[in-house]
Design an enzyme around this catalytic site. Structure first.
Site, PDB file in Angstrom:
ATOM      1  CG  ASN A   7     -25.345 -23.833  32.954  1.00  6.71           C
ATOM      2  OD1 ASN A   7     -24.452 -23.815  33.813  1.00  6.71           O
ATOM      3  ND2 ASN A   7     -26.177 -22.828  32.764  1.00  6.71           N
ATOM      4  NE  ARG A  90     -23.026 -19.914  32.173  1.00 11.77           N
ATOM      5  CZ  ARG A  90     -23.567 -19.440  33.277  1.00 11.77           C
ATOM      6  NH1 ARG A  90     -24.454 -20.137  33.931  1.00 11.77           N
ATOM      7  NH2 ARG A  90     -23.220 -18.259  33.710  1.00 11.77           N
ATOM      8  CG  HIS A 179     -24.670 -12.422  33.081  1.00 13.12           C
ATOM      9  ND1 HIS A 179     -25.093 -11.388  33.894  1.00 13.12           N
ATOM     10  CD2 HIS A 179     -25.148 -13.551  33.639  1.00 13.12           C
ATOM     11  CE1 HIS A 179     -25.783 -11.884  34.906  1.00 13.12           C
ATOM     12  NE2 HIS A 179     -25.838 -13.200  34.774  1.00 13.12           N
ATOM     13  NE  ARG A 240     -25.456 -12.894  42.646  1.00  9.09           N
ATOM     14  CZ  ARG A 240     -25.360 -13.196  41.358  1.00  9.09           C
ATOM     15  NH1 ARG A 240     -24.730 -12.398  40.532  1.00  9.09           N
ATOM     16  NH2 ARG A 240     -25.890 -14.298  40.899  1.00  9.09           N
ATOM     17  CD  GLU A 385     -26.767 -16.885  29.419  1.00  4.21           C
ATOM     18  OE1 GLU A 385     -27.925 -17.058  29.867  1.00  4.21           O
ATOM     19  OE2 GLU A 385     -25.802 -16.605  30.144  1.00  4.21           O
TER      20      GLU A 385
END
Ligand code: AMP
Length: 399
Positions: A7, A90, A179, A240, A385
């Site tokens: 990743n 990923r 996601h 965010r 993940e």
């Protein structure tokens, strides 16, 4: 089969080496500050972690050091790189064309390069990681697994924004969703936990971490999700803003003279829990301050939990029903206070949790927090993940 999952971030490279026969992690670690110094934290399962400071000029140098560590006598878990059967990468964004996990070819890399403008932060490091692997492990199958691909079945009226259509047609501005690998994993795990075919379930998955998104999964297919063109849309996050009136952006630019980059920086890095509370982006700290009576921290938690509630309501309406709600990721798995506030006063929708189970949950395993007799099952499911990426990679590499 041994699968290395990578990743790559702009200055980081996370890795995990899986033994698929035993579904176990042999070693994992993180390279950080790539291009600006360099550190590696490497952990062989069952051993003390290694921390080293080492010049990591680019992702290729970082990967080369990771491979050295994986075969080293002291910290290694394999005797040769040839033992790695496949690598799973990923990749945050697969654009409109890469709709499922794919074996890497030159044309996949070329397409990823064409969509860098809509994926400027994650695209270049992901491509760098893939290229580094192809150079260092040229005979090993490389697979890309996209965060966006779980959303490839979302219908156009849910992904086209109500702005002039040419911006979609010519500029590919649309909802992509993110996601996806996490939402796909936890919805499948939930179905297993309930002992029901996923095709028969209407599930809302809440991935709540520093970045957060909520997805409606109807019959195993994601039909809507809160993140959009970028991971900025949706509920308030650590730093965010999530969705706001878009005119706030132009208003700030016009009245305060901010540049586009400055507004982006405010909305990406200085908003959300941090911006409202003025204290921290870490939900643990903000929750603690709220519990101690801090007004702005209390407001931040209310904005967060109300945003989650609103999405659950909207997605239950879109699916015309609801069988289960899943909480996952840092906040979803660990913070009972957030789950409690989200699930309170939701009997109308059938969501009722057992407050005792919710507070005294067991960490790290799927955990049912539903109240006995509740119409909707509410579960905590730890996300994984990397394992999902390894599973996809195994399937494609075995073909
Ligand atoms: P993530 O992005 O999934 O790593 O989640 C990070 C968020 O999870 C932060 O806001 C943390 O405050 C929150 N969190 C709460 N408890 C924990 C925990 N025990 N471990 C990690 N993150 C936690």
């Amino acid at each position: 089969m041994k699968i290395l999952v990578l990743n790559a971030g702009s200055s980081s490279l996370k890795y995990q080496l899986f033994n698929m026969e035993s579904s176990s992690v042999l070693a994992k670690g993180t390279c950080e500050r790539i291009g600006a110094g360099g550190t590696i934290t490497h952990k062989k399962t069952g051993a003390e972690p290694l921390f080293e400071e080492i010049a990591l000029n680019d992702h290729g140098v970082a990967l080369a050091r990771v491979l050295e560590l994986l075969i080293s006598a002291e910290y290694g878990v394999i005797s040769s790189i040839d033992e790695i059967d496949a690598v799973g990468h990923r990749v945050a964004h697969g654009g409109e064309q890469l709709k499922k996990s794919t074996v890497v070819t030159e044309s996949v890399i070329k397409y990823l390069e064409t969509i860098v403008p809509i994926n400027p932060l994650h695209g270049p490091p992901a491509i760098a990681g893939i290229k580094a692997c192809m150079k260092l492990m040229p005979t090993v199958t490389q697979v890309t697994v996209f965060d966006t691909s779980f959303y490839s079945n979302i219908e156009d009226f849910r992904y086209v924004y109500p702005i002039p259509y040419e911006f979609y047609e010519k500029d590919r501005i649309r909802r992509y969703g993110f996601h996806g690998t996490s939402h796909r994993y936890v919805s499948a795990e939930l179905a297993k936990c309930l002992g029901k075919p996923i095709e028969e379930l209407k599930i809302i998955t809440c991935h709540l971490g520093n970045g957060s998104s909520i997805t409606a999964v109807d019959g195993g297919v994601a039909i809507d999700t809160s993140m959009g063109f970028t991971p900025q849309e949706g509920i308030a996050m650590g730093t965010r803003s999530g969705s706001i009136d878009p005119t706030v952006v132009t208003y700030l630019m016009k009245t305060k003279g901010y540049t586009a980059e400055e507004v982006e920086d405010i909305l990406n890095k200085k908003s959300g829990l941090l911006g409202i509370s003025g204290l921290s982006n870490d939900c643990r700290n903000v929750s603690e301050a709220a519990a101690n009576g801090d007004e702005r921290a209390t407001l931040a938690i209310k904005i967060l939990t109300n945003g989650i509630k609103k999405h659950i309501g909207a997605y239950a309406a879109e699916m015309n029903g609801l069988d289960a709600v899943v909480f996952t990721a840092g906040i979803g798995e660990n913070q009972w206070n957030i789950r409690e506030k989200v699930c309170r006063d939701m009997e109308y929708l059938g969501i009722e949790i057992d407050e005792d189970k919710n507070r005294n949950f067991t960490r790290g395993i799927p955990f049912d927090i539903s109240k006995e007799g509740a119409r909707v099952a509410t579960w905590i499911i730890p996300t994984d993940e990397e394992y999902m990426i390894a599973l996809d990679t195994q399937v494609l590499a075995s073909k």
